[in-house]
Motif scaffolding. Structure first.
Motif: not given
Lengths: 250, 250, 250, 250
Positions: A32, A132-133, A135-137, A141, A144-145, A149, A165
């Motif tokens: 982050s 992750l790139d 799906e995370q937003n 989904s 998210t971590t 993933a 997942h």
């Protein structure tokens, strides 16, 4: 300068660029970051992209038959143009990995297994990063971590597929499809290596015991003895015949 | 004392220590114990750990080229240091299992299948034990009884993966990854054994029917007949020639 | 009467008894019956069980070395004693199926594939039946109709495992484990059949093109020509030598 | 006109009809159409069906032994009669695909892999289409968009089976069973191709190093040298013998 010379000298620098790209991409997806850091990494990714594009252009320029090279390397162009598939550029690492292993060992099967294991590890890492790139937003989904993933990528490549997942976007599912195909290939290579080892070893044992068509071998051995006898017969006759000649002359 | 001597004499006692460790570990994970019982089993586990550490130290001490042995046996050191991976020490049982089977039978493929089945069973048991140890007190866990853990391990190693039970912690997922890799290997060995059996048997049948390159075999047989005729020709000529000699002399 | 005679004459009747058992078991599990009907089918099942027990006893009685036969056929005893595993008796159908196919065709690989397909179908049917028998009245079960059970068996034997239906009781999971192992075996045999076909056909093509060690074949052909020349030389010399003899005599 | 002539000339038109059928079927299932459009596509589908039926009738009419052809082509009749299995008619595309590839390349294994990949892609597309057709209006269905259906088909054919989407109707499950069997076959062919490549290449390497039974090769080489010596001996003797004859005559 020829294409081969350029490939030889650009190999190691391009490996470094690929690792740099992986690091920047990973940091951007997993960590982050503050906006300034995010922008800096974005710049690094674009610079590495420019270097790959430059390398592509040089290859195309130096190729003796440009049109043919272009058609045979459409996948390289696709890797340059499609930004989502960028993690696939990491597959270059596998090609380059041959240089590490070239010195050590000449057991074909062992090398194949080593490459497959390395490819599977890289595929899991790159697949987890890419999913992750994407799906995370995404809405709804459940990836998210980075830990989730990686776990998802592992269950996918081994075709276990618990379903705790899974990707929900089109691009995420495209990455998943790549991992599934990779998984089938990995299972195939593992199985095939064991099978070829077994076929060879069990066959070797049989050959040791029974010989390579024993009937033929025995037949050739009999021929050999017959010709030895013929030789001996002719040698015996050679001397009496010479004796005859002397007797005749006498 | 040499390394080989130590290995030979320590084998059976170490097998006993491994079984003791498995029993203590299993009781601690599965049974609901009073604190005193738990502590006693904890002591047993630490004693078995100490014995393994002692065995490792002796091996290192007796190795002719210590640095080389150390580097080739880093996994042994890892098994000693990482407490989570302790169930993996049970894999020693598989190595030792060779000694039970050494006497009986010499069919390579059958032995491999027997070992794989035994390894799979041990992997399922140890995987279920390890995942239960890690997950049973984790938040949001759905692996809380040994029955569920065994069932989960079975669905994982066969790559079925219903998803009714699955690990949620990092360590649990690490154990799961081990089981998945084991599952791919098991499928590989089963498939490979069938394949090598088929290749051998179908090939044998073809060889019986058609011979090992029948053209070559026929050619050698023709050679053999020709040489028989040559022999006969020479033998015939041998007698008349001797007769000639007599006539000449007469 | 010998064991072989009994096996020969009892084969077809036992097949009929097995089919009767399957029909009664199926009706009892799938259909919703009145108590009287249920009791009648229960009686049929016990009678077929008695016939199997009688057949087992006769086999044991007629075996030349009873103790050895007993130890080698413990699985037959287990099938008699464990009521849950009764659907496994249906596997006898597969052994008996050999008699249908014995007349037609001698392609080993084709026969193996046919048996595996038949075994897989029977395994799916018997697995669905057994799991429904165990699960349909269990608490928290999600396998309550025969359609769901068949679907679940299909997803299990192919190792897909969606997880929309799965067993929750110990016995149901035991049946599932059998299906999973069967699934791994089916995948293994399918893969192995394709592999052995490929190995044989690709190898045949290579052999046709390049010969079975062409150097050896050429060498044998050269030998053959040399011996032809030798023969001719000896034949030529045979006549002049006879001429010599005549001249000498003259 | 013979059956072979008809097959040859009808091949390309039938391929066109199959593609037209696929397009109409796809549009009807995926797109949201006005009733008039839906009816138009329905008419197209029935016309293509009539063409397939006509082709079947012509084949049956031209077959030299009609009863035999009928029995050997029951699957063709089934494809005509069962409307649900219509997507399976697309499998004709795969048979016809051979004509595209016939010109290029003669590597058996490469061609097999190419066909399998094409078959897998067509199977995924047709399976997704068929399951969506059946499931999209079913109660409790979770397969309602073509994207979901494609994703489900992909997870099914690779035997991953997350379980986020799955069919709930009998017909949908029948389609799923077809995909699963196709998935097992795809995994089998991929594995087998790798295995046959490995077996051949590792075996080639061994043969290069050690020769095809070196003892036999050495023995034949020794035979060859012996026969050379024999020839030379006879040639030597041939001249002295002629000399003898001259001396005798003199």
């Amino acid at each position: 300068m020829t294409l081969a010379t350029w490939s030889k000298y650009s190999e190691w620098p391009m490996l470094g660029v690929a690792v740099l790209f992986l690091a920047a991409y990973s940091a951007q997806v997993i960590a982050s970051l503050r906006p300034a850091q995010h922008s800096a990494l974005e710049a690094v990714i674009w610079v590495t992209w420019a270097v790959f594009a430059f390398d592509y252009a040089i290859h195309l320029w130096l190729a003796p038959r440009r049109k043919r090279w272009f058609l045979k390397n459409l996948h390289e162009l696709a890797l340059l143009i499609l930004p989502v598939l960028r993690p696939l550029q990491l597959l270059r690492l596998i090609t380059l990995m041959q240089f590490f292993h070239r010195a050590g060992g000449n057991a074909l099967r062992g090398r194949i297994v080593a490459y497959v294991m390395a490819s599977a590890a890289l595929l899991i890492y790159a697949g987890a990063l890419a999913v992750l790139d994407v799906e995370q937003n995404a809405e709804g989904s459940n990836l998210t971590t980075f830990g989730d993933a990686l776990w998802w990528a592992m269950t996918t490549i081994t075709t276990v597929g618990y379903g705790d997942h899974y990707p929900v976007t089109g691009l995420g599912r495209l990455v998943a499809a790549g991992l599934m195909v990779g998984g089938v290939a990995v299972i195939g290579v593992v199985t095939a290596s064991v099978a070829s080892w077994l076929v060879e070893n069990v066959a070797d044992r049989d050959t040791d015991a029974a010989g390579n068509d024993p009937a033929l071998t025995r037949e050739v051995a009999r021929l050999s003895r017959q010709i030895d006898q013929l030789s001996a017969q002719l040698a015996d006759r050679g001397q009496p015949a010479a004796h005859d000649g002397q007797e005749n002359r006498a």
